[in-house]
Design a protein around this motif. Structure first.
Motif, mmCIF file in Angstrom:
data_model
loop_
_atom_site.group_PDB
_atom_site.id
_atom_site.type_symbol
_atom_site.label_atom_id
_atom_site.label_comp_id
_atom_site.label_asym_id
_atom_site.label_seq_id
_atom_site.Cartn_x
_atom_site.Cartn_y
_atom_site.Cartn_z
ATOM 1 N N GLN A 49 -0.658 -16.232 -8.695
ATOM 2 C CA GLN A 49 -1.115 -15.210 -9.644
ATOM 3 C C GLN A 49 -0.572 -15.476 -11.048
ATOM 4 O O GLN A 49 -1.090 -14.911 -12.018
ATOM 5 C CB GLN A 49 -0.679 -13.816 -9.190
ATOM 6 N N CYS A 73 -4.679 -4.689 -6.978
ATOM 7 C CA CYS A 73 -4.064 -5.999 -7.185
ATOM 8 C C CYS A 73 -3.955 -6.251 -8.677
ATOM 9 O O CYS A 73 -4.899 -5.961 -9.420
ATOM 10 C CB CYS A 73 -4.949 -7.061 -6.529
ATOM 11 N N LEU A 74 -2.822 -6.800 -9.110
ATOM 12 C CA LEU A 74 -2.642 -7.086 -10.538
ATOM 13 C C LEU A 74 -3.669 -8.098 -11.041
ATOM 14 O O LEU A 74 -3.963 -8.146 -12.224
ATOM 15 C CB LEU A 74 -1.225 -7.610 -10.798
ATOM 16 N N HIS A 111 -0.937 -8.603 2.094
ATOM 17 C CA HIS A 111 -1.636 -8.794 0.815
ATOM 18 C C HIS A 111 -1.032 -9.974 0.043
ATOM 19 O O HIS A 111 -1.765 -10.847 -0.449
ATOM 20 C CB HIS A 111 -1.547 -7.493 -0.001
ATOM 21 N N GLU A 112 0.301 -10.009 -0.052
ATOM 22 C CA GLU A 112 0.944 -11.068 -0.843
ATOM 23 C C GLU A 112 0.796 -12.427 -0.185
ATOM 24 O O GLU A 112 0.557 -13.437 -0.859
ATOM 25 C CB GLU A 112 2.432 -10.745 -1.080
ATOM 26 N N HIS A 117 -2.569 -14.056 -0.798
ATOM 27 C CA HIS A 117 -2.713 -14.732 -2.098
ATOM 28 C C HIS A 117 -2.404 -16.222 -1.981
ATOM 29 O O HIS A 117 -3.102 -17.057 -2.559
ATOM 30 C CB HIS A 117 -1.752 -14.132 -3.136
HETATM 31 ZN ZN ZN Z 1 -2.604 -8.979 -5.281
#
Ligand code: ZN
Length: 190
Positions: A53, A101-102, A143-144, A147
């Motif tokens: 990210q 999510c960012l 979730h992480e 990624h």
């Molecule tokens: Zn995320």
């Protein structure tokens, strides 16, 4: 140093991040990168942040939930850095998580997540991590880790009709979701 966060559509988010070796992890460059990852996550009030990210496709993510203004209903999770994490579901049971999510600005959606998972990884010093995570916190870990394998929560949204902006989440969906979360937290304590 606060890093720039990649947003949906950038190919780095779709890359499977590469594994980190012990030597690379111990290097000053990687240790300083981990400091940046944590600083960036905190600055953006994220519950977690994965290396890709911030444009580094390596298998490292950070997770932390304190008094988070983005997610005031989330149970606390102490600062956790996972290197080369692997997730194994411990049950087939899932719960409907409302995720954001960012890297996906102003959008939330409902994603099924396993209620209990085993997480194996190294910590930032190369020590083995082997923990069972359950409840809402299990959703954050899934979730992480997703990624790092090029997946976004959007890919797991079963019903696109659940997608909403943060304002509409607050107005129309938050109350029902918080009820569900409270039941989950009462059951698992996390
Ligand atoms: Zn995320």
């Amino acid at each position: 140093m606060i890093r720039k966060i990649a947003t949906v559509g950038h190919p780095v988010l779709r890359q499977v991040a590469r594994e980190v070796s012990r030597e690379e992890l111990a290097s000053p460059a990687t240790q300083s990168f981990i400091d940046d990852l944590i600083e960036t996550m905190r600055d953006a009030s994220g519950a977690g942040l994965a290396a890709n990210q911030v444009y580094e496709p390596i298998q490292i993510c950070a997770i932390e939930v304190g008094d988070n203004p983005r997610y005031p209903y989330k149970p606390k999770i102490p600062l956790t850095v996972l290197v080369n994490p692997r997730i194994e579901p411990l049950t087939e049971e899932t719960f409907d998580n409302f995720e954001g999510c960012l890297s996906v600005p102003d959008l939330r959606g409902v994603v099924p997540r396993f209620v209990e998972v085993r997480v194996r990884a190294w910590d930032r010093h190369g020590n083995d991590v082997d923990q069972v995570v359950s409840g809402l916190s299990a959703g954050t870990f899934q979730h992480e880790t997703d990624h790092l394998f090029g997946k976004l929560f959007l890919d797991r949204v079963k019903d696109p009709a659940t997608l909403c902006t943060w304002t509409n989440f607050e107005r129309h969906h938050r109350a029902a979701f918080v009820d569900r979360v409270q039941a989950l937290v009462a059951r698992f304590g996390s």
